[in-house]
Design a protein around this motif. Sequence first.
Motif, mmCIF file in Angstrom:
data_model
loop_
_atom_site.group_PDB
_atom_site.id
_atom_site.type_symbol
_atom_site.label_atom_id
_atom_site.label_comp_id
_atom_site.label_asym_id
_atom_site.label_seq_id
_atom_site.Cartn_x
_atom_site.Cartn_y
_atom_site.Cartn_z
ATOM 1 N N PHE A 157 -6.742 -5.095 8.949
ATOM 2 C CA PHE A 157 -6.538 -3.678 9.245
ATOM 3 C C PHE A 157 -6.951 -3.345 10.680
ATOM 4 C CE2 PHE A 157 -6.836 -3.748 4.663
ATOM 5 C CZ PHE A 157 -5.879 -2.827 4.270
ATOM 6 N N GLY B 187 -9.760 3.533 3.221
ATOM 7 C CA GLY B 187 -9.464 2.174 3.679
ATOM 8 C C GLY B 187 -10.254 1.112 2.929
ATOM 9 N N GLN B 188 -11.412 1.470 2.405
ATOM 10 C CA GLN B 188 -12.203 0.498 1.645
ATOM 11 C C GLN B 188 -11.480 0.125 0.347
ATOM 12 O OE1 GLN B 188 -15.812 -0.656 2.332
ATOM 13 N NE2 GLN B 188 -14.729 -0.405 4.249
ATOM 14 N N PHE C 223 -16.550 -4.542 4.355
ATOM 15 C CA PHE C 223 -17.385 -3.827 3.384
ATOM 16 C C PHE C 223 -18.801 -3.730 3.956
ATOM 17 C CE2 PHE C 223 -14.350 -6.217 0.438
ATOM 18 C CZ PHE C 223 -13.411 -5.195 0.471
ATOM 19 N N LEU D 65 -8.262 -16.291 1.100
ATOM 20 C CA LEU D 65 -7.380 -16.299 -0.070
ATOM 21 C C LEU D 65 -6.115 -17.127 0.178
ATOM 22 C CD1 LEU D 65 -7.705 -12.548 -1.136
ATOM 23 C CD2 LEU D 65 -8.646 -14.514 -2.339
ATOM 24 N N GLU E 61 -8.210 0.361 0.039
ATOM 25 C CA GLU E 61 -7.000 -0.370 0.444
ATOM 26 C C GLU E 61 -7.328 -1.823 0.782
ATOM 27 O OE1 GLU E 61 -5.134 1.941 3.532
ATOM 28 O OE2 GLU E 61 -4.274 3.319 2.049
ATOM 29 N N ALA E 62 -8.459 -2.024 1.474
ATOM 30 C CA ALA E 62 -8.862 -3.397 1.796
ATOM 31 C C ALA E 62 -9.095 -4.178 0.507
ATOM 32 C CB ALA E 62 -10.120 -3.387 2.657
ATOM 33 N N SER E 63 -9.727 -3.534 -0.487
ATOM 34 C CA SER E 63 -9.958 -4.205 -1.770
ATOM 35 C C SER E 63 -8.633 -4.517 -2.456
ATOM 36 C CB SER E 63 -10.798 -3.321 -2.695
ATOM 37 O OG SER E 63 -11.944 -2.858 -2.030
ATOM 38 N N THR E 64 -7.681 -3.564 -2.360
ATOM 39 C CA THR E 64 -6.383 -3.755 -3.007
ATOM 40 C C THR E 64 -5.639 -4.949 -2.415
ATOM 41 O OG1 THR E 64 -6.252 -1.372 -3.342
ATOM 42 C CG2 THR E 64 -4.227 -2.613 -3.637
ATOM 43 N N VAL E 65 -5.572 -5.022 -1.076
ATOM 44 C CA VAL E 65 -4.816 -6.137 -0.500
ATOM 45 C C VAL E 65 -5.536 -7.471 -0.720
ATOM 46 C CG1 VAL E 65 -3.640 -4.728 1.234
ATOM 47 C CG2 VAL E 65 -5.758 -5.903 1.833
ATOM 48 N N LEU E 66 -6.824 -7.430 -1.051
ATOM 49 C CA LEU E 66 -7.528 -8.668 -1.411
ATOM 50 C C LEU E 66 -7.345 -8.984 -2.897
ATOM 51 C CD1 LEU E 66 -10.788 -8.151 0.662
ATOM 52 C CD2 LEU E 66 -9.064 -9.912 1.045
ATOM 53 N N ASN E 67 -6.410 -8.243 -3.519
ATOM 54 C CA ASN E 67 -6.052 -8.475 -4.920
ATOM 55 C C ASN E 67 -7.203 -8.183 -5.881
ATOM 56 O OD1 ASN E 67 -4.196 -9.039 -6.902
ATOM 57 N ND2 ASN E 67 -4.462 -11.257 -6.811
ATOM 58 N N MET E 68 -8.071 -7.254 -5.511
ATOM 59 C CA MET E 68 -9.118 -6.826 -6.438
ATOM 60 C C MET E 68 -8.571 -5.681 -7.296
ATOM 61 S SD MET E 68 -12.221 -6.968 -3.664
ATOM 62 C CE MET E 68 -13.362 -5.895 -4.480
ATOM 63 N N GLN F 290 -11.719 -13.756 -8.247
ATOM 64 C CA GLN F 290 -10.463 -14.307 -8.766
ATOM 65 C C GLN F 290 -10.647 -15.718 -9.319
ATOM 66 O OE1 GLN F 290 -7.778 -13.224 -5.482
ATOM 67 N NE2 GLN F 290 -8.770 -11.241 -5.750
ATOM 68 N N TYR G 171 -18.025 -3.201 -6.823
ATOM 69 C CA TYR G 171 -18.656 -4.025 -5.784
ATOM 70 C C TYR G 171 -18.635 -3.396 -4.401
ATOM 71 C CZ TYR G 171 -18.529 -7.660 -9.313
ATOM 72 O OH TYR G 171 -18.718 -8.360 -10.459
ATOM 73 N N VAL G 172 -17.695 -2.483 -4.177
ATOM 74 C CA VAL G 172 -17.516 -1.961 -2.820
ATOM 75 C C VAL G 172 -17.866 -0.467 -2.730
ATOM 76 C CG1 VAL G 172 -15.834 -1.580 -0.970
ATOM 77 C CG2 VAL G 172 -15.753 -3.702 -2.316
ATOM 78 N N GLN H 97 -12.978 -3.386 -9.932
ATOM 79 C CA GLN H 97 -13.768 -4.287 -9.074
ATOM 80 C C GLN H 97 -14.087 -3.626 -7.735
ATOM 81 O OE1 GLN H 97 -11.098 -7.648 -9.084
ATOM 82 N NE2 GLN H 97 -12.225 -8.721 -10.693
ATOM 83 N N ASN I 57 -21.592 -2.719 2.900
ATOM 84 C CA ASN I 57 -22.733 -2.997 2.027
ATOM 85 C C ASN I 57 -22.898 -4.486 1.745
ATOM 86 O OD1 ASN I 57 -20.217 -2.660 0.635
ATOM 87 N ND2 ASN I 57 -21.319 -2.754 -1.295
ATOM 88 N N GLU J 283 -11.952 -2.548 8.243
ATOM 89 C CA GLU J 283 -12.338 -2.195 6.869
ATOM 90 C C GLU J 283 -13.188 -3.278 6.214
ATOM 91 O OE1 GLU J 283 -12.158 0.669 5.844
ATOM 92 O OE2 GLU J 283 -10.545 1.604 6.994
ATOM 93 N N ARG K 104 1.408 -9.767 -3.845
ATOM 94 C CA ARG K 104 -0.061 -9.642 -3.789
ATOM 95 C C ARG K 104 -0.695 -10.510 -4.867
ATOM 96 N NH1 ARG K 104 -1.606 -4.150 -5.502
ATOM 97 N NH2 ARG K 104 -0.821 -3.498 -3.480
ATOM 98 N N LEU L 51 0.833 -1.209 0.000
ATOM 99 C CA LEU L 51 0.000 0.000 0.000
ATOM 100 C C LEU L 51 0.868 1.260 0.000
ATOM 101 C CD1 LEU L 51 -2.725 -1.123 2.546
ATOM 102 C CD2 LEU L 51 -2.968 -0.867 0.071
#
Lengths: 212, 218
Positions: free
Chosen positions: A80, B118-119, A86, A149, B121-128, A102, B136-137, B132, A88, A84, A71, A50
């Motif tokens: 985190f 952070g939303q 989601f 994952l 960043e969380a998506s990024t570290v989940l490899n999205m 994926q 989705y988020v 995406q 929704n 964080e 990654r 990040l």
Amino acid sequence: MLELKNINKSFNGRPVLKNVTLTIEDGKTLAIVGPSGVGKTTLLRIISGLEQADSGTMIWNGKPTTAQAMRKQGIIGVVFQNFELFPNLSVMRNITLAPTLQGVDQQQADATAKKLLDQLALTDQEKAYPYSLSGGQKQRVAIARALALNPQILLYDEPTSALDPLLRENVAEMVNQFKASGMTQVVVTHDMDFAKSVADTTYHVGKGGDDQ
Amino acid sequence: MTYIFQILPALLSGVKLTLGIFAITLVGAIPLGLILSVGLIPKPKSILGKAGKSLLEGYVWVFRGTPLLLQLMFIFYGLPIIGIVFDRFSAALVAFILNYAAYFAEIFRGGFGAVDEGQFEASTVLNMTRWQALRYVVIPQVVKIVLPSIGNEVINLVKDSSLVYVIGLGDLLRAGNIASARDVTLLPLVLVGVIYLLLTLILTFLQKRIEAAFSYYR
């Protein structure tokens, strides 16, 4: 085994990390400690990609790599400080979203998620939305989401700070359970007692060195 | 009562024009506003990016900072002087879509700003991928955040559509005003008011239903 060599990072000319060199050993728990503001979280953000280090190298099982490459290979999982989740998406969907995007098929992802929820005592929360969960539950969902994952290394940013102090021992117990099952973990924390109760190795940011 | 039935057809044909402006403006301005808001969010580094962002900010400033009535007059009566001619209906649509897109862009910009970094960043570290994460988020959260403000603007739009009066379009208000002047009675204007109230009542009801549909999470 992940090795970090001579990682440097400054913000606006102010050095935050100076020649950080450390090793994350398989199956062990490394605690990264130090007072607030010394760059612990920055270090975690560099490992998870990040934040970009100004210089330095990362070596995964003997081969040079980058945070981005790790990654893509799914090596690193991150929990985190504020979880964080989601908001929704339901607990279930929080966990299955990334795997299904994926290419894992929905049924398989659901089955994996259910297993993780059972292990983490969240079976009843499967259909709940994050707002209705307690802090500890949110944290366990965040852990399940990262574990879905299959990462090789799980990173936690200040896992005790957003929780009731009474839950600190539960978190330590959980981290130690994962260690018993072979997980490699890195815990960034300012809480020395917590660090002592989980760490095999401790790295002090700011002092530049290992204990033990 | 017979009088009401006498003027009702004229009023209803006015309603048709009012609703036409209303619907086409929404269909044009909401997507345009969403696209423009994306240009308003990032901190661009290149000179081209900076110029683009300044241009967008200038556009929002002009269209939010001047009366919609002036914009209508400018586009229909002003632009022909330099050779750009629109028919009445098109001129109205251009003015309304540009004006409302500026408001919607600001609303969406605020919505994106309200979703925690952070939303992403969380998506990024989940490899999205970034797309995406948006799909989705982030965008589902933005939609929920902006719904009340969008609803407000939509209700404003129904009433603002009466401004097309000034460029000679036969909307609901004009139909009422003509009948009132011709027959020397207040009744047509009262009816016009009642029809606007009914329209906004329906929209308020729809807004509540849509907001309720998004209330499954907080």
